[in-house]
Write a protein that holds these residues in place. Structure first.
Motif, PDB file in Angstrom:
ATOM      1  N   LEU A   1      64.543   8.917 -55.922  1.00 41.15           N
ATOM      2  CA  LEU A   1      63.333   9.742 -55.922  1.00 41.15           C
ATOM      3  C   LEU A   1      63.675  11.204 -56.166  1.00 41.15           C
ATOM      4  O   LEU A   1      63.039  11.879 -56.977  1.00 41.15           O
ATOM      5  CB  LEU A   1      62.594   9.588 -54.587  1.00 41.15           C
ATOM      6  CG  LEU A   1      61.402  10.520 -54.369  1.00 41.15           C
ATOM      7  CD1 LEU A   1      60.310  10.279 -55.396  1.00 41.15           C
ATOM      8  CD2 LEU A   1      60.852  10.350 -52.955  1.00 41.15           C
TER       9      LEU A   1
ATOM     10  N   GLU B   1      62.360  13.390 -59.388  1.00 39.44           N
ATOM     11  CA  GLU B   1      61.454  14.533 -59.267  1.00 39.44           C
ATOM     12  C   GLU B   1      62.002  15.788 -59.936  1.00 39.44           C
ATOM     13  O   GLU B   1      61.232  16.648 -60.349  1.00 39.44           O
ATOM     14  CB  GLU B   1      61.089  14.807 -57.806  1.00 39.44           C
ATOM     15  CG  GLU B   1      62.115  15.532 -57.009  1.00 39.44           C
ATOM     16  CD  GLU B   1      61.708  15.724 -55.560  1.00 39.44           C
ATOM     17  OE1 GLU B   1      61.717  16.880 -55.118  1.00 39.44           O
ATOM     18  OE2 GLU B   1      61.401  14.743 -54.883  1.00 39.44           O
TER      19      GLU B   1
ATOM     20  N   THR C   1      46.108   7.589 -54.462  1.00 38.92           N
ATOM     21  CA  THR C   1      46.577   7.976 -55.803  1.00 38.92           C
ATOM     22  C   THR C   1      46.102   7.011 -56.876  1.00 38.92           C
ATOM     23  O   THR C   1      45.696   7.432 -57.966  1.00 38.92           O
ATOM     24  CB  THR C   1      48.115   8.072 -55.812  1.00 38.92           C
ATOM     25  OG1 THR C   1      48.532   8.951 -54.768  1.00 38.92           O
ATOM     26  CG2 THR C   1      48.629   8.590 -57.142  1.00 38.92           C
TER      27      THR C   1
ATOM     28  N   TYR D   1      57.559  15.676 -55.473  1.00 36.48           N
ATOM     29  CA  TYR D   1      58.035  14.427 -54.867  1.00 36.48           C
ATOM     30  C   TYR D   1      57.107  13.258 -55.161  1.00 36.48           C
ATOM     31  O   TYR D   1      57.508  12.107 -55.110  1.00 36.48           O
ATOM     32  CB  TYR D   1      58.215  14.590 -53.344  1.00 36.48           C
ATOM     33  CG  TYR D   1      56.947  14.954 -52.608  1.00 36.48           C
ATOM     34  CD1 TYR D   1      56.057  13.977 -52.178  1.00 36.48           C
ATOM     35  CD2 TYR D   1      56.642  16.279 -52.345  1.00 36.48           C
ATOM     36  CE1 TYR D   1      54.886  14.314 -51.511  1.00 36.48           C
ATOM     37  CE2 TYR D   1      55.485  16.624 -51.673  1.00 36.48           C
ATOM     38  CZ  TYR D   1      54.606  15.636 -51.251  1.00 36.48           C
ATOM     39  OH  TYR D   1      53.450  15.973 -50.600  1.00 36.48           O
ATOM     40  N   HIS D   2      55.845  13.545 -55.484  1.00 43.07           N
ATOM     41  CA  HIS D   2      54.828  12.527 -55.716  1.00 43.07           C
ATOM     42  C   HIS D   2      54.688  12.163 -57.198  1.00 43.07           C
ATOM     43  O   HIS D   2      54.155  11.116 -57.550  1.00 43.07           O
ATOM     44  CB  HIS D   2      53.499  13.074 -55.170  1.00 43.07           C
ATOM     45  CG  HIS D   2      52.361  12.132 -55.202  1.00 43.07           C
ATOM     46  ND1 HIS D   2      51.142  12.475 -55.738  1.00 43.07           N
ATOM     47  CD2 HIS D   2      52.233  10.862 -54.763  1.00 43.07           C
ATOM     48  CE1 HIS D   2      50.311  11.457 -55.623  1.00 43.07           C
ATOM     49  NE2 HIS D   2      50.945  10.464 -55.044  1.00 43.07           N
TER      50      HIS D   2
ATOM     51  N   ARG E   1      55.855   8.508 -58.860  1.00 41.67           N
ATOM     52  CA  ARG E   1      54.977   7.364 -58.550  1.00 41.67           C
ATOM     53  C   ARG E   1      53.599   7.569 -59.170  1.00 41.67           C
ATOM     54  O   ARG E   1      52.982   6.612 -59.660  1.00 41.67           O
ATOM     55  CB  ARG E   1      54.875   7.175 -57.034  1.00 41.67           C
ATOM     56  CG  ARG E   1      54.130   5.901 -56.633  1.00 41.67           C
ATOM     57  CD  ARG E   1      54.297   5.592 -55.148  1.00 41.67           C
ATOM     58  NE  ARG E   1      53.865   6.680 -54.311  1.00 41.67           N
ATOM     59  CZ  ARG E   1      52.611   6.839 -53.846  1.00 41.67           C
ATOM     60  NH1 ARG E   1      51.676   5.948 -54.145  1.00 41.67           N
ATOM     61  NH2 ARG E   1      52.316   7.862 -53.081  1.00 41.67           N
TER      62      ARG E   1
ATOM     63  N   ASN F   1      57.573  14.238 -46.177  1.00 41.23           N
ATOM     64  CA  ASN F   1      56.924  13.805 -47.414  1.00 41.23           C
ATOM     65  C   ASN F   1      57.810  12.916 -48.267  1.00 41.23           C
ATOM     66  O   ASN F   1      57.323  11.972 -48.890  1.00 41.23           O
ATOM     67  CB  ASN F   1      56.424  15.021 -48.192  1.00 41.23           C
ATOM     68  CG  ASN F   1      55.158  15.535 -47.571  1.00 41.23           C
ATOM     69  OD1 ASN F   1      54.099  14.936 -47.730  1.00 41.23           O
ATOM     70  ND2 ASN F   1      55.245  16.600 -46.812  1.00 41.23           N
ATOM     71  N   HIS F   2      59.106  13.176 -48.293  1.00 45.50           N
ATOM     72  CA  HIS F   2      59.991  12.308 -49.064  1.00 45.50           C
ATOM     73  C   HIS F   2      60.146  10.948 -48.394  1.00 45.50           C
ATOM     74  O   HIS F   2      60.213   9.916 -49.082  1.00 45.50           O
ATOM     75  CB  HIS F   2      61.339  12.988 -49.296  1.00 45.50           C
ATOM     76  CG  HIS F   2      61.286  14.023 -50.363  1.00 45.50           C
ATOM     77  ND1 HIS F   2      60.691  15.260 -50.171  1.00 45.50           N
ATOM     78  CD2 HIS F   2      61.707  14.011 -51.653  1.00 45.50           C
ATOM     79  CE1 HIS F   2      60.762  15.954 -51.294  1.00 45.50           C
ATOM     80  NE2 HIS F   2      61.371  15.223 -52.207  1.00 45.50           N
TER      81      HIS F   2
ATOM     82  N   ARG G   1      57.825   9.486 -46.534  1.00 45.91           N
ATOM     83  CA  ARG G   1      56.556   8.807 -46.810  1.00 45.91           C
ATOM     84  C   ARG G   1      56.507   8.298 -48.252  1.00 45.91           C
ATOM     85  O   ARG G   1      56.018   7.203 -48.531  1.00 45.91           O
ATOM     86  CB  ARG G   1      55.398   9.753 -46.521  1.00 45.91           C
ATOM     87  CG  ARG G   1      54.049   9.058 -46.564  1.00 45.91           C
ATOM     88  CD  ARG G   1      52.931   9.975 -46.189  1.00 45.91           C
ATOM     89  NE  ARG G   1      52.669  10.847 -47.325  1.00 45.91           N
ATOM     90  CZ  ARG G   1      52.127  12.052 -47.236  1.00 45.91           C
ATOM     91  NH1 ARG G   1      51.818  12.548 -46.075  1.00 45.91           N
ATOM     92  NH2 ARG G   1      51.914  12.767 -48.313  1.00 45.91           N
ATOM     93  N   GLU G   2      57.046   9.088 -49.165  1.00 47.26           N
ATOM     94  CA  GLU G   2      57.013   8.689 -50.572  1.00 47.26           C
ATOM     95  C   GLU G   2      57.932   7.502 -50.841  1.00 47.26           C
ATOM     96  O   GLU G   2      57.594   6.606 -51.617  1.00 47.26           O
ATOM     97  CB  GLU G   2      57.364   9.875 -51.468  1.00 47.26           C
ATOM     98  CG  GLU G   2      57.056   9.671 -52.922  1.00 47.26           C
ATOM     99  CD  GLU G   2      55.574   9.436 -53.226  1.00 47.26           C
ATOM    100  OE1 GLU G   2      55.301   8.857 -54.301  1.00 47.26           O
ATOM    101  OE2 GLU G   2      54.694   9.801 -52.422  1.00 47.26           O
TER     102      GLU G   2
ATOM    103  N   TRP H   1      56.714   3.971 -52.342  1.00 46.03           N
ATOM    104  CA  TRP H   1      57.344   3.260 -53.464  1.00 46.03           C
ATOM    105  C   TRP H   1      57.603   1.811 -53.079  1.00 46.03           C
ATOM    106  O   TRP H   1      57.424   0.899 -53.899  1.00 46.03           O
ATOM    107  CB  TRP H   1      58.652   3.933 -53.871  1.00 46.03           C
ATOM    108  CG  TRP H   1      58.501   4.919 -54.983  1.00 46.03           C
ATOM    109  CD1 TRP H   1      58.577   6.268 -54.874  1.00 46.03           C
ATOM    110  CD2 TRP H   1      58.247   4.637 -56.362  1.00 46.03           C
ATOM    111  NE1 TRP H   1      58.382   6.849 -56.108  1.00 46.03           N
ATOM    112  CE2 TRP H   1      58.179   5.871 -57.038  1.00 46.03           C
ATOM    113  CE3 TRP H   1      58.067   3.468 -57.090  1.00 46.03           C
ATOM    114  CZ2 TRP H   1      57.940   5.960 -58.404  1.00 46.03           C
ATOM    115  CZ3 TRP H   1      57.826   3.561 -58.459  1.00 46.03           C
ATOM    116  CH2 TRP H   1      57.763   4.788 -59.099  1.00 46.03           C
TER     117      TRP H   1
END
Length: 193
Positions: free
Chosen positions: A22, A26, A115, A140-141, A144, A173-174, A176-177, A181
């Motif tokens: 990830l 990014e 999203t 970071y988002h 995805r 946030n990472h 959660r991301e 995924w």
């Protein structure tokens, strides 16, 4: 007991590999092409006071810079979450207009709650002649979001706004991301009913 330790170690290694992938994705997004006919800005938290969260403001500033460099239709996408005084899409549209973008160039999509819906519902608002879009979200988002854009049938590139620099925010946030995924991939692999 050994099996539990081995599974825990595998979980940590898998999480670390996913976080590394990830982080690489990014900072190495696909190039933005000049033929984008519209911009889709993904929503983020609006405070109960009506103020933008810092992450949403960073997304909107990236959108504003993008518009100033190449004016085109913008879709501000986001529904109304718990504690938010208005739908994110409306708040975002109002902010962009207050910064000088003509009202006719900004559409608010106010029904989406994730999203996938951001992109699917925004796609419905695109004029027929728009063949390519630029998605703007947090860095970071973005990987995805672009995968979900492809799933929605959009030809998309993207711009990632910077993540807030606080380490706690970055970790939250990472993490959660990475989990998002996992859910995304599970839904792609598992047969739907």
């Amino acid at each position: 007991m050994h099996l539990i330790l081995i599974l825990a170690l595998l979980g940590v290694l898998l999480f670390g590999a996913a976080l590394g992938a990830l982080s690489w994705a990014e900072v190495n997004p696909p190039p933005v092409r000049a033929d984008s006919g519209a911009v889709i800005v993904l929503g983020c938290q609006v405070y109960p006071t009506g103020n933008l969260s810092p992450q949403l403001e960073l997304r909107l500033r990236a959108a504003l810079d993008t518009y100033r460099a190449h004016p085109r239709l913008m879709i501000a996408s986001g529904g109304q979450g718990e504690g938010e005084p208005a739908p994110e899409g409306k708040v975002m549209r109002d902010w962009l207009i207050a910064q000088g973008i003509p009202e006719a160039d900004v559409i608010a999509e106010c029904e989406s709650m994730n999203t996938r819906q951001n992109l699917e519902y925004a796609k419905r608002l695109l004029p027929d002649d728009v063949k390519r879009v630029t998605v703007i979200t947090s860095d970071y988002h973005l990987p995805r979001a672009l995968a979900l854009a492809r799933d929605a049938g959009l030809d998309a590139d993207g711009i990632g706004s910077p993540c807030r620099p606080e380490i706690g925010f970055w970790i939250k946030n990472h993490t959660r991301e990475v989990l998002a995924w996992g859910k995304y991939l599970a839904l792609k692999i598992l047969p739907s009913k």
